[in-house]
Design an enzyme around this catalytic site. Structure first.
Site, mmCIF file in Angstrom:
data_model
loop_
_atom_site.group_PDB
_atom_site.id
_atom_site.type_symbol
_atom_site.label_atom_id
_atom_site.label_comp_id
_atom_site.label_asym_id
_atom_site.label_seq_id
_atom_site.Cartn_x
_atom_site.Cartn_y
_atom_site.Cartn_z
ATOM 1 N N GLU A 163 43.329 49.764 43.141
ATOM 2 C CA GLU A 163 43.726 49.986 41.393
ATOM 3 C C GLU A 163 42.214 50.906 41.118
ATOM 4 O O GLU A 163 40.865 50.439 40.959
ATOM 5 C CB GLU A 163 42.827 48.252 41.028
ATOM 6 C CG GLU A 163 42.863 47.288 41.109
ATOM 7 C CD GLU A 163 43.333 46.065 40.616
ATOM 8 O OE1 GLU A 163 44.195 45.459 40.200
ATOM 9 O OE2 GLU A 163 42.411 45.392 40.353
ATOM 10 N N HIS B 272 37.715 42.508 42.862
ATOM 11 C CA HIS B 272 38.035 43.206 42.153
ATOM 12 C C HIS B 272 36.635 44.049 41.061
ATOM 13 O O HIS B 272 35.198 44.169 41.513
ATOM 14 C CB HIS B 272 38.237 41.509 41.186
ATOM 15 C CG HIS B 272 39.376 42.756 39.797
ATOM 16 N ND1 HIS B 272 38.686 43.205 38.610
ATOM 17 C CD2 HIS B 272 40.405 43.117 39.341
ATOM 18 C CE1 HIS B 272 39.731 44.088 38.164
ATOM 19 N NE2 HIS B 272 40.839 43.247 38.593
ATOM 20 N N GLY C 7 46.936 42.878 35.355
ATOM 21 C CA GLY C 7 46.343 41.938 34.835
ATOM 22 C C GLY C 7 46.912 41.677 33.250
ATOM 23 O O GLY C 7 47.500 41.057 33.166
ATOM 24 N N GLY C 8 46.697 42.782 32.375
ATOM 25 C CA GLY C 8 47.553 42.396 31.408
ATOM 26 C C GLY C 8 48.801 41.858 30.790
ATOM 27 O O GLY C 8 49.032 41.284 30.160
ATOM 28 N N GLY D 213 43.039 47.917 32.179
ATOM 29 C CA GLY D 213 42.552 48.086 31.257
ATOM 30 C C GLY D 213 42.704 49.106 30.548
ATOM 31 O O GLY D 213 42.281 48.544 29.615
ATOM 32 N N SER E 191 46.835 48.805 34.744
ATOM 33 C CA SER E 191 48.193 48.992 33.383
ATOM 34 C C SER E 191 48.968 49.247 34.387
ATOM 35 O O SER E 191 50.113 50.184 33.572
ATOM 36 C CB SER E 191 47.776 50.461 32.554
ATOM 37 O OG SER E 191 46.257 50.130 32.109
ATOM 38 N N GLU F 278 36.107 44.546 38.775
ATOM 39 C CA GLU F 278 35.319 44.378 37.221
ATOM 40 C C GLU F 278 33.968 42.566 38.150
ATOM 41 O O GLU F 278 33.433 43.135 37.348
ATOM 42 C CB GLU F 278 35.880 42.578 36.685
ATOM 43 C CG GLU F 278 36.520 43.772 35.399
ATOM 44 C CD GLU F 278 38.416 42.966 34.828
ATOM 45 O OE1 GLU F 278 38.227 42.286 35.075
ATOM 46 O OE2 GLU F 278 38.883 43.785 34.536
ATOM 47 N N ASN G 204 46.385 39.010 37.272
ATOM 48 C CA ASN G 204 45.090 38.635 37.434
ATOM 49 C C ASN G 204 44.921 37.797 36.166
ATOM 50 O O ASN G 204 44.663 38.939 35.200
ATOM 51 C CB ASN G 204 44.109 39.475 38.296
ATOM 52 C CG ASN G 204 42.600 39.489 37.289
ATOM 53 O OD1 ASN G 204 42.429 38.226 37.381
ATOM 54 N ND2 ASN G 204 42.647 40.091 37.324
ATOM 55 N N TRP G 205 45.221 36.902 36.055
ATOM 56 C CA TRP G 205 45.348 36.407 34.422
ATOM 57 C C TRP G 205 43.187 36.596 33.357
ATOM 58 O O TRP G 205 42.783 36.514 32.733
ATOM 59 C CB TRP G 205 45.082 34.711 34.119
ATOM 60 C CG TRP G 205 46.667 34.491 34.121
ATOM 61 C CD1 TRP G 205 47.270 35.771 35.007
ATOM 62 C CD2 TRP G 205 47.508 33.123 34.383
ATOM 63 N NE1 TRP G 205 48.940 34.683 34.592
ATOM 64 C CE2 TRP G 205 48.559 33.131 34.971
ATOM 65 C CE3 TRP G 205 46.740 31.662 33.715
ATOM 66 C CZ2 TRP G 205 49.481 32.310 34.743
ATOM 67 C CZ3 TRP G 205 47.689 31.532 34.096
ATOM 68 C CH2 TRP G 205 49.167 30.793 34.678
ATOM 69 N N LYS G 206 43.019 36.733 34.889
ATOM 70 C CA LYS G 206 41.005 37.574 33.770
ATOM 71 C C LYS G 206 40.301 35.804 33.361
ATOM 72 O O LYS G 206 40.688 34.608 33.717
ATOM 73 C CB LYS G 206 40.353 38.345 33.071
ATOM 74 C CG LYS G 206 42.009 39.362 33.925
ATOM 75 C CD LYS G 206 40.719 41.029 33.596
ATOM 76 C CE LYS G 206 42.454 41.868 33.466
ATOM 77 N NZ LYS G 206 41.487 43.348 33.881
HETATM 78 C C1 PEP Z 1 43.537 44.022 36.917
HETATM 79 O O1 PEP Z 1 42.842 43.217 36.290
HETATM 80 O O2 PEP Z 1 43.259 43.632 38.400
HETATM 81 C C2 PEP Z 1 44.143 45.114 36.601
HETATM 82 C C3 PEP Z 1 45.451 45.407 37.220
HETATM 83 O O3 PEP Z 1 44.214 44.975 35.096
HETATM 84 P P1 PEP Z 1 45.387 45.258 33.523
HETATM 85 O O4 PEP Z 1 46.638 45.630 34.976
HETATM 86 O O5 PEP Z 1 45.212 45.092 32.265
HETATM 87 O O6 PEP Z 1 45.037 46.919 34.289
#
Ligand code: PEP
Length: 253
Positions: free
Chosen positions: A170, A98, A237-238, A176, A216, A100, A9-11
């Site tokens: 999640e 998600h 994500g990151g 994040g 994460s 967010e 997930n590049w957001k």
């Molecule tokens: C996400 O955005 O779905 C996520 C899990 O982000 P991160 O891996 O950065 O925690």
């Protein structure tokens, strides 16, 4: 037998040339290094989906997901993107719910059920995200809370329909933040969610549904997480923004 899935997930990150560069690097590394049956799903910003689709043409394990879609079918909804539009450009998956989107755009379980419906009606598979906050984990029946997210947004579906859904657990406190749920914490939730699906749809259906862990995930934590019996891969994500790191996560077993 559930296939391992690793989704990135590049957001709201990467400019156009960076998005293309990242995709090219990932495809090259995967061609050279990734053995075995793993599905890789890239979730770039929607504006790049058409371009990136061309760069994954020769990478059979790669698919695309949008990060969101409208709950509406079509019409006067300025700025929105429908599931039918995603389908029309070859997008196979869409992230729905998600944290967010739940937090910043006030998306609730009922709205998310509508998004799930429009995605499925258009042949786009939802990657349905769920998870508890730190406060809920510390003070509430947090497993019951996540089970309820699934019941309220997914349990109107038929068995046939739910087989097209991927679930991503999640925990919000791990997204994040650099805090990863331990493999034990994640497995506990994944097993509870699979049992919840089995209660509703039967064990055979529940066994077929992929449940990804997100929060994460790094190359260092992926092996142990993905080795857990009910964890079928990750939503990242990151670490999905760095080709070397994400490829190492794709390779984790
Ligand atoms: C996400 O955005 O779905 C996520 C899990 O982000 P991160 O891996 O950065 O925690």
């Amino acid at each position: 037998m559930r296939k391992k899935i690793v989704a990135g997930n590049w957001k709201m990150n990467k400019l156009a040339d960076e998005a293309v560069a990242l995709t090219s690097e990932l495809v090259n590394m995967a061609n050279d290094e990734v053995k075995g049956d793993v599905k890789v799903i890239l979730c770039p910003p929607s504006i790049y989906l058409t371009t990136i689709n061309k760069y994954i043409e020769n990478a059979p394990n790669f698919s695309l997901a949008a990060q969101n879609c409208s709950d509406k079918v079509s019409g006067a909804f300025t700025g929105e993107i429908s599931a039918a539009m995603l389908k029309s450009i070859g997008v196979e998956y869409v992230l729905i719910g998600h944290s967010e989107r739940r937090q910043y755009f006030n998306e609730n379980n009922a709205l998310l059920a509508e998004k799930v419906n429009t995605a499925l009606a258009n042949g786009v598979s939802p990657i349905f995200c769920c998870g508890e906050s730190l406060d809920q984990r510390q003070n509430e029946d947090f497993i019951g809370f996540v089970k309820n997210q699934i019941s309220e947004s997914l349990f109107h579906l038929s068995a046939q329909e739910i087989l097209s859904v991927v679930i991503a657990y999640e925990p919000i406190w791990a997204i994040g933040t650099g805090l990863t749920a331990s493999a034990e914490q994640a497995q506990e939730m994944h097993a509870a969610l699979r049992a919840h699906l089995a209660d509703k749809y039967g064990a055979d259906v529940a066994e077929e549904i992929s449940i990804l862990y997100g929060g994460s995930v790094t190359a260092a934590s992926a092996d142990e997480l993905f080795a857990s019996p009910d964890i079928d891969g990750g939503l990242v994500g990151g670490a999905s923004l760095k080709s070397r790191e994400f490829t190492n996560i794709i390779k984790a077993r």
